[in-house]
Design an enzyme around this catalytic site. Structure first.
Site, PDB file in Angstrom:
ATOM      1  N   HIS A   1       0.813  -1.217   0.000  1.00 25.40           N
ATOM      2  CA  HIS A   1       0.000   0.000   0.000  1.00 25.40           C
ATOM      3  C   HIS A   1       0.840   1.257   0.000  1.00 25.40           C
ATOM      4  O   HIS A   1       0.396   2.289  -0.486  1.00 25.40           O
ATOM      5  CB  HIS A   1      -1.025  -0.034   1.128  1.00 25.40           C
TER       6      HIS A   1
ATOM      7  N   CYS B   1      -5.955  -4.094 -13.342  1.00 23.59           N
ATOM      8  CA  CYS B   1      -6.006  -2.928 -12.443  1.00 23.59           C
ATOM      9  C   CYS B   1      -4.975  -3.037 -11.345  1.00 23.59           C
ATOM     10  O   CYS B   1      -4.918  -2.198 -10.458  1.00 23.59           O
ATOM     11  CB  CYS B   1      -7.398  -2.739 -11.872  1.00 23.59           C
TER      12      CYS B   1
HETATM   13  C1  PEP Z   1      -4.661  -6.258  -6.716  1.00 21.04           C
HETATM   14  O1  PEP Z   1      -4.612  -7.129  -5.842  1.00 21.04           O
HETATM   15  O2  PEP Z   1      -3.924  -6.256  -7.726  1.00 21.04           O
HETATM   16  C2  PEP Z   1      -5.598  -5.135  -6.594  1.00 21.04           C
HETATM   17  C3  PEP Z   1      -5.790  -4.295  -7.587  1.00 21.04           C
HETATM   18  O3  PEP Z   1      -6.240  -4.983  -5.406  1.00 21.04           O
HETATM   19  P1  PEP Z   1      -5.528  -4.385  -4.074  1.00 21.04           P
HETATM   20  O4  PEP Z   1      -4.160  -3.913  -4.458  1.00 21.04           O
HETATM   21  O5  PEP Z   1      -6.391  -3.286  -3.586  1.00 21.04           O
HETATM   22  O6  PEP Z   1      -5.525  -5.571  -3.184  1.00 21.04           O
END
Ligand code: PEP
Ligand code: MG
Length: 556
Positions: free
Chosen positions: A186, A486
């Site tokens: 994150h 994404c």
């Molecule tokens: C992913 O896991 O690639 C995703 C887009 O979701 P997050 O990063 O929010 O877990």
């Protein structure tokens, strides 16, 4: 003298500024005894720390003004409370150190407040903050949480949790460097969302001295401590050149021979929308709605609050596509009222869609709020579920959407290898899939995305990950449906070309990456992208895949 450290560059650009550390939680000071002779000295230290903290809170209040000023002034009064101070002095007189006396005196006052009805109980967090400030000052350690600074700085942390980062002032944070965290952590996602340079997984980050000047190159992963004048000039010139080249690219995403690949933005809420619009995003490919829930982990936001937030995002893209992901709680984004506290392995536990199927009322409210938010707008709303494992999951989600009367396309995120391998079966239930390559890498390589030491395995260039992307894209082609990406893989310009070559139909990323991806895609034909994809899949490692794709794309 200049020294160079290396980590993983995860967000482009250059930041030069002073180091400020994210303070870790205040440790409980040891309960050691001090000789009676030291009592006056310890009492003096306690008084000095209290006065300094109170003065600092008042000064901050003056700067902030408004409601914040009232809160900060109330905290300054708490710090100077005569009864509390008398208790601190009593404890020191019987042998406590100043820090331990403050810690214990605040603890007993805290217990009183916590029992004294809702209003006073609500002040407990403010009291804890005052205690932390005084104890940190006495121990000579940085304040826990976001640094107190009125000047822009480069933030250094072991890793950043979404809850910490919500408090950051984007006007002050020049860039991030973290010791832990992989390219999909994150910290990395947030840095891209804020459009600031970032380096993660850098050994030695937390040993950097507070106030030292560093230059962070978010493209190469290099961090220069005490950079020379010529280094600063060189980095700034390179960053300016790159920016100018990017400014020249605009319009929808497409290869040089006109194959359209919509470039969409990843957003965490309305605050991220202006940057997405400015970057020319053709819509939103991932709206991480959990950020709305992380404000208060004790309860879900009201339906009205949700409608207002969703509507703000939907209104920003009239006629555009907005893909909303329903709440993805659990693992690294736990919510007290939903996430089991005792899971031995939270990333493999009840998270994402699993949480929502256990709490159907939370999902129902969210879907109702989305339907209300989209009412009367020309936007193309698409709604997807996180952590779909198989067709049964996809069906459960699509059924819930239909029951809520949602007029939208329903989709599934592919972030578990089983979903990529059996994408055809998932397409029996939904109209699109979106590859979450961050979690897909985590689960494919059994490598926790929060552990910086495993960043080699979270690298989205790993050929095994590319094989899974290809499997999902093939299924989409065979069923005439769409398959976006994404995850953070989409924000790497070279990899974006490879993903296009694998058959991915849209790319969604932090707004700041869009110009880089658009410019690179526009330099290559679809056939070149396909050849680069084949070359990358034929490699044996992420590094080889990168080199092979680069060779094809640069025409070597
Ligand atoms: C992913 O896991 O690639 C995703 C887009 O979701 P997050 O990063 O929010 O877990
Ligand atoms: Mg995910």
């Amino acid at each position: 003298m200049e020294t160079t450290l290396r980590g993983v560059g995860v967000s482009h650009g250059v930041a030069i500024g002073q180091v400020r550390h994210m303070g870790t939680a205040v440790l409980e000071p040891p309960a050691k005894q001090v000789p009676v002779d030291d009592t006056p000295r310890e009492q003096g230290r306690a008084h000095k720390a209290v006065e300094a903290v109170a003065a600092d809170l008042v000064a901050r209040g003056n700067l902030a003004g408004g409601e914040a000023q009232a809160v900060l002034e109330a905290q300054a009064l708490m710090a100077q409370d005569p009864e509390l101070m008398a208790d601190v002095e009593r404890r020191i007189a019987v042998g406590s150190t100043a820090e331990r006396a403050v810690y214990d005196a605040f603890a007993s006052y805290r217990a009183l407040l916590a029992q004294a009805g809702d209003y006073l109980a609500g002040r407990v967090a403010d009291l804890d903050d005052v205690r932390n400030r005084i104890v940190a000052r006495l121990l000579g350690v940085p304040m826990p949480g976001v640094p107190d600074s009125d000047e822009p700085y480069v933030l250094i942390a072991r890793d950043l949790a979404p809850a910490d980062t919500a408090l950051l002032d984007p006007a002050l944070v020049l860039g991030f460097v973290t010791e832990e965290g992989g390219p999909t952590s994150h910290s990395a996602i947030l840095a891209r969302a804020m459009g600031v340079p970032a380096v993660v997984a850098m050994p030695g980050a937390t040993d950097l001295s507070e106030g030292a000047v560093i230059a962070v190159d978010g493209s190469t992963g290099e961090v220069f401590v005490d950079p020379t004048e010529s280094r600063r000039a060189q980095l700034e010139a390179a960053a300016a050149e790159r920016k100018a080249a990017l400014a020249a690219s605009s319009g929808p995403g497409a290869t040089s021979d006109g194959h359209h690949v919509p470039l969409l933005a990843n957003v965490g809420g309305p605050a991220d929308v202006p940057a997405a619009v400015e970057a020319g995003a053709e819509g939103v490919g991932l709206f991480r709605t959990e950020f709305l829930f992380l404000d208060d982990s004790k309860q879900a936001p009201s339906e009205e609050k949700q409608v207002a937030a969703y509507r703000q995002v939907l209104e920003a893209f009239p006629e555009g596509r907005v893909v909303v992901r329903v709440l993805d709680a659990g693992a690294d984004k736990p919510l007290d009222f939903l996430t089991p506290a005792d899971e031995p392995n939270p990333a493999l536990g009840v998270r994402g869609l699993r949480t929502l199927l256990d709490h159907p009322e939370v999902l129902r409210t969210q879907l109702r709020a989305l339907a209300a938010a989209a009412e009367g707008l020309p936007v193309h709303l698409e709604v997807m579920a996180p952590m779909v494992a198989d067709r049964a999951d996809a069906k459960a989600f699509a059924d819930a959407c239909r029951e809520a009367g949602l007029r939208a396309k329903f989709g599934a995120m592919v972030e578990i290898p089983s979903a990529a391998l059996r994408a055809r079966s998932i397409f029996q239930e939904v109209e699109f899939v979106s590859l979450g390559t961050n979690d897909l890498a985590q689960y494919t390589f059994a490598a926790d995305r929060q552990v910086g030491a495993l960043s080699r395995l979270q690298d989205p260039w790993q050929p095994a990950l590319l094989d899974l992307v290809a499997a999902a894209a093939d299924a989409a082609r065979a069923t005439g449906k769409s398959c976006g990406v994404c995850g953070e893989a989409a924000s790497d310009p070279l990899l974006a070309c490879v993903l296009t070559g694998l058959g991915v139909t849209s790319l969604s990323m932090g707004a700041a990456s869009i110009p880089y991806v658009r410019a690179t895609l526009a330099m290559h034909t679809l056939a070149q992208c396909e050849r680069a994809a084949a070359a990358a899949r034929a490699a044996d490692s992420a590094q080889e895949a990168r080199v092979a794709a680069r060779a094809v794309l640069s025409g070597e």
